[in-house]
Motif scaffolding. Structure first.
Motif, mmCIF file in Angstrom:
data_model
loop_
_atom_site.group_PDB
_atom_site.id
_atom_site.type_symbol
_atom_site.label_atom_id
_atom_site.label_comp_id
_atom_site.label_asym_id
_atom_site.label_seq_id
_atom_site.Cartn_x
_atom_site.Cartn_y
_atom_site.Cartn_z
ATOM 1 N N VAL A 10 0.860 -1.188 0.000
ATOM 2 C CA VAL A 10 0.000 0.000 0.000
ATOM 3 C C VAL A 10 0.889 1.229 0.000
ATOM 4 O O VAL A 10 1.882 1.289 0.743
ATOM 5 N N GLN A 11 0.554 2.198 -0.831
ATOM 6 C CA GLN A 11 1.284 3.465 -0.848
ATOM 7 C C GLN A 11 0.495 4.502 -0.043
ATOM 8 O O GLN A 11 -0.738 4.557 -0.116
ATOM 9 N N THR A 12 1.218 5.311 0.714
ATOM 10 C CA THR A 12 0.571 6.300 1.577
ATOM 11 C C THR A 12 1.452 7.535 1.679
ATOM 12 O O THR A 12 2.628 7.522 1.268
ATOM 13 N N THR A 13 0.923 8.589 2.224
ATOM 14 C CA THR A 13 1.703 9.823 2.369
ATOM 15 C C THR A 13 2.659 9.766 3.541
ATOM 16 O O THR A 13 3.683 10.428 3.562
ATOM 17 N N GLY A 17 3.307 5.929 12.877
ATOM 18 C CA GLY A 17 2.268 5.363 13.733
ATOM 19 C C GLY A 17 1.863 3.956 13.358
ATOM 20 O O GLY A 17 1.222 3.259 14.149
ATOM 21 N N LEU A 18 2.218 3.513 12.149
ATOM 22 C CA LEU A 18 1.891 2.145 11.745
ATOM 23 C C LEU A 18 2.788 1.141 12.468
ATOM 24 O O LEU A 18 3.963 1.408 12.713
ATOM 25 N N LYS A 19 2.222 -0.019 12.794
ATOM 26 C CA LYS A 19 2.986 -1.087 13.418
ATOM 27 C C LYS A 19 2.646 -2.407 12.745
ATOM 28 O O LYS A 19 1.507 -2.626 12.308
ATOM 29 N N THR A 42 5.739 -5.764 6.707
ATOM 30 C CA THR A 42 6.942 -4.935 6.775
ATOM 31 C C THR A 42 6.652 -3.510 6.308
ATOM 32 O O THR A 42 6.000 -3.300 5.281
ATOM 33 N N ILE A 43 7.142 -2.556 7.073
ATOM 34 C CA ILE A 43 7.019 -1.148 6.676
ATOM 35 C C ILE A 43 8.281 -0.819 5.902
ATOM 36 O O ILE A 43 9.339 -0.546 6.479
ATOM 37 N N THR A 44 8.198 -0.883 4.594
ATOM 38 C CA THR A 44 9.382 -0.826 3.740
ATOM 39 C C THR A 44 9.941 0.578 3.569
ATOM 40 O O THR A 44 11.148 0.776 3.537
ATOM 41 N N LEU A 45 9.068 1.563 3.436
ATOM 42 C CA LEU A 45 9.477 2.955 3.261
ATOM 43 C C LEU A 45 8.583 3.835 4.124
ATOM 44 O O LEU A 45 7.591 3.375 4.683
ATOM 45 N N ASN A 46 8.935 5.113 4.207
ATOM 46 C CA ASN A 46 8.053 6.018 4.962
ATOM 47 C C ASN A 46 6.797 6.370 4.180
ATOM 48 O O ASN A 46 5.928 7.093 4.665
#
Length: 318
Positions: A10-13, A17-19, A42-46
């Motif tokens: 998923v792409q986001t701005t 806060g995501l876990k 996995t949180i791959t990028l900001n």
């Protein structure tokens, strides 16, 4: 957010806060709920994070400007304690304001009754103190609504910010523009809808300037109702589209071109430590002029300025 079905990401701005392990649901840009429910991987990028389709839901493409909403972050049996968010919630503190009034009376006046005030020594002084207390009440009423928030300094007495001042000067406050139109039930319900969407369920007090009273009473009777069973004891209430009953309060201190929907339980006038309002003798040694000083320090606590109250602006004055 945006997402291509089958991509696993998923792409986001902003991923702040995501876990990992959070369960998210999604809403299409047009407002309808998406069939996808996802578990954060996995949180791959900001600006990007991995997901897996969760709970047998159906993957679907999400166009740009879709929304992700947190359902929960379920714990795992037998897991160790983890670090928390690691930060304190943001707060904009208010300032403390000194409230004071003085009463002076000659010794002669103190010992005589004047103007039907009283017959006993001190009756006039007590009357003047009561009058000053009433004056303080009026001024506090104005202060707690619209006083600017100004820090105390060597050249500035300093004032606490009123709740309306915070609503007008804080970014992100729930608001709507009446477009120079008179107040209507539709405009009021826009405010209540904003509050419901923000999760606020107990902001049920409408505050308006008295010039709008006729507009409220002219609304359809199945929207505005009157309660009370004694003459002169009628209180108008507003029934929202959600079925909630809101009180309507009029104040001459309210801006004429604005109407607020507030939760009074989240607006609290608090005294400074050991400095609540008190009446003390302030007579100078040897003086024949009796003096009293009524003073104390207070600040206004306004909770949930963003999301807990709503403001309707640019309301017609006639």
């Amino acid at each position: 957010v945006s997402h291509t079905s089958g991509s696993g990401s998923v792409q986001t701005t902003d991923t702040s806060g995501l876990k990992v392990g959070m369960i998210l649901e999604f809403e299409h840009a047009a407002g309808s709920k998406a069939t996808l429910v996802a578990k954060v991987g996995t949180i791959t990028l900001n600006t990007e994070f991995a997901i897996t389709v969760y709970g047998g839901s159906a993957d679907v493409t999400l166009a740009a400007s879709s929304k992700a909403k947190l359902l929960d972050n379920p714990g795992v049996e037998g897991s160790d304690a983890q670090n928390g968010d690691g930060y304190e919630p943001a707060a904009k503190f208010n300032y403390i304001q000194l409230i004071e009034e003085f009463v002076s009376l000659t010794w002669t006046s103190y010992n005589q009754g004047l103007y039907g005030v009283g017959k006993q020594p001190g009756d006039i002084l007590n009357y003047l103190i009561e009058k000053k207390m009433t004056d303080i009440g009026y001024k506090l009423g104005a202060t707690t609504i619209n006083m600017p928030r100004v820090q105390r300094s060597s050249s500035e007495a300093g004032t606490m910010g009123g709740w309306l001042w915070f609503l007008k000067n804080t970014a992100g406050v729930l608001s709507s523009n009446a477009g120079a139109a008179a107040i209507t039930s539709t405009l009021l319900n826009v405010g209540f809808e904003q509050l419901k969407s923000a999760g606020s369920t107990d902001a049920l007090t409408v505050v308006a300037h008295p010039i709008h009273a006729k507009k409220f009473t002219a609304m359809n009777q199945n929207i505005t109702k009157v309660v009370g069973d004694a003459a002169g004891n009628f209180v108008p209430n507003f029934i929202t589209d959600f079925g909630d009953v809101a009180n309507i309060v009029y104040s001459a201190q309210m801006d004429k071109d604005k109407i607020a929907i507030i939760n009074p339980k989240k607006i609290i006038l608090r005294p400074f430590i050991n400095d609540a309002l008190k009446d003390e003798d302030a007579t100078l040694p040897g003086s024949r002029m009796l003096r009293r000083r009524i003073h104390g320090q207070y600040s206004l606590e306004v909770r949930d300025v963003v999301g807990g109250h709503a403001l309707i602006t640019n309301v017609a004055l006639t």
